[in-house]
Design a protein around this motif. Structure first.
Motif, short mmCIF file in Angstrom:
data_model
loop_
_atom_site.label_atom_id
_atom_site.label_comp_id
_atom_site.label_asym_id
_atom_site.label_seq_id
_atom_site.Cartn_x
_atom_site.Cartn_y
_atom_site.Cartn_z
N GLU A 46 43.07 -38.49 -69.80
CA GLU A 46 43.98 -39.36 -70.55
C GLU A 46 43.55 -40.82 -70.44
O GLU A 46 43.64 -41.57 -71.42
N VAL A 47 43.08 -41.23 -69.27
CA VAL A 47 42.60 -42.60 -69.10
C VAL A 47 41.42 -42.87 -70.02
O VAL A 47 41.32 -43.94 -70.65
N ARG A 50 42.63 -43.37 -73.56
CA ARG A 50 43.25 -44.69 -73.71
C ARG A 50 42.21 -45.80 -73.69
O ARG A 50 42.32 -46.80 -74.40
N TRP A 51 41.19 -45.63 -72.86
CA TRP A 51 40.12 -46.63 -72.78
C TRP A 51 39.36 -46.71 -74.10
O TRP A 51 39.01 -47.80 -74.57
N ASN A 53 40.59 -46.09 -77.04
CA ASN A 53 41.48 -46.61 -78.08
C ASN A 53 41.97 -48.03 -77.80
O ASN A 53 42.75 -48.57 -78.57
N THR A 54 41.52 -48.61 -76.70
CA THR A 54 41.94 -49.96 -76.33
C THR A 54 41.02 -51.00 -76.99
O THR A 54 39.82 -50.75 -77.17
N ILE A 69 45.97 -48.22 -65.37
CA ILE A 69 46.35 -47.05 -66.19
C ILE A 69 46.37 -45.79 -65.34
O ILE A 69 47.30 -44.97 -65.41
N LEU A 73 49.83 -43.60 -64.58
CA LEU A 73 49.91 -42.20 -65.00
C LEU A 73 50.14 -41.29 -63.80
O LEU A 73 50.92 -40.33 -63.87
#
Length: 305
Positions: A46-47, A50-51, A53-54, A69, A73
């Motif tokens: 998940e990290v 997110r990384w 999409n950041t 993050i 989580l």
């Protein structure tokens, strides 16, 4: 178009390189928080998403951002894990990892990776655990811990101090790796022969024997307490468990452990918690999911970290 595609590929490669470089530490944070390699791996997936999409151009410190993050989580998962552990069938033990193959996991304050200590961390609230792990295992500065936990630096210090006090009240004096292995070897010799007196001599007064089977048939549903009770159980258990067993020695969370064949297809992982007083905890892991995860981590080798 080709230039844009090349630039995008280059940017993604840089993001991947940054993540891979920090992955051992991120895994170490999540695993210490949860006592589960599988859950820690899920968090890292998940990290990574997110990384990707950041807007990474706005991130001045990738290490701090990814730790933030990961920790948040892990706190969320730890809060839900408490309820799951309350309904777990039989004693729950942390999911073991092979630190001989994955030394980077325990490179920073590896003593905080031992199974017995991960059990102690379960006594803390998820936020206390996060503060303690970040400070004691990875030496994060208090201002960064405060940012991650959305607290003031003063409150972050208080949280770590409170966690230290809770743990120091119950944590036992450690022994080194060679002493631990010698104690485990002596235990195996006494257990195989069913020698009650020899077993009792090895045990501390508060010895506990726990079998983590997750509800499988044949695993004890309750821990055994006390030197005589544990010794007599092992003596009664010896004739049908040990004959013909060939041990495979392992490094389990930085300490010696063994795999013991159980029947035709099963296997048990065994390790102990020891101090200068003797053996405090005999830990049997027979839950197939945890043993399978351990074997996968060994086969993946350095990919885990």
């Amino acid at each position: 178009m080709q230039t844009e595609s090349a630039e995008e590929a280059n940017v993604l490669e840089q993001a991947a390189n940054a993540f891979v470089e920090l992955r051992p530490r991120l895994f170490g944070i999540a695993y210490r928080m949860l006592g589960s390699a599988a859950e820690a791996e899920d968090i890292l997936q998940e990290v990574w998403v997110r990384w990707q999409n950041t807007d990474r151009a706005t991130i001045e410190n990738p290490s701090a951002f990814l730790a933030l993050i990961t920790t948040r989580l892990a706190i969320n998962v730890a809060q839900s894990a408490r309820a799951r552990r309350e309904s777990y069938i039989g004693p729950w033990l942390p999911e073991p990892i092979d630190t001989s193959i994955d030394p980077a996991v325990g490179a920073e304050r590896g003593e905080d990776l031992e199974l017995a200590f991960l059990l102690l961390l379960e006594r803390l609230t998820p936020t206390e655990r996060a503060a303690y792990v970040l400070r004691e295992a990875f030496v994060y500065p208090y201002p960064q811990i405060a940012e991650i936990l959305q607290l003031s630096p003063v409150n972050a210090r208080q949280l770590v101090s409170r966690a230290r006090k809770h743990l120091s009240a119950v944590r036992r004096e450690p022994i080194d790796k060679s002493e631990h292995r010698q104690l485990l070897e002596a235990f195996l010799d006494a257990a195989q022969t069913g020698n009650i007196g020899a077993l009792e001599d090895l045990f501390a007064a508060d010895v506990v024997s726990s079998s983590d089977g997750g509800g499988i048939r044949g695993a004890a549903r309750f821990p055994l307490l006390g030197t005589n009770r544990v010794a007599r159980f092992l003596a009664a258990f010896a004739p049908r468990f040990w004959p013909g067993a060939e041990f495979t020695w392992l490094e389990v969370n930085g300490r010696a452990g063994v795999l013991v064949p159980r029947g035709r297809s099963g296997v048990t992982m065994l390790t102990i918690e020891g101090s200068p007083e003797g053996i405090h905890h005999v830990m049997w892991i027979v839950n197939p999911a945890k043993l399978d995860a351990f074997e996968r981590s060994r086969s993946r080798g350095s990919q885990l970290v």
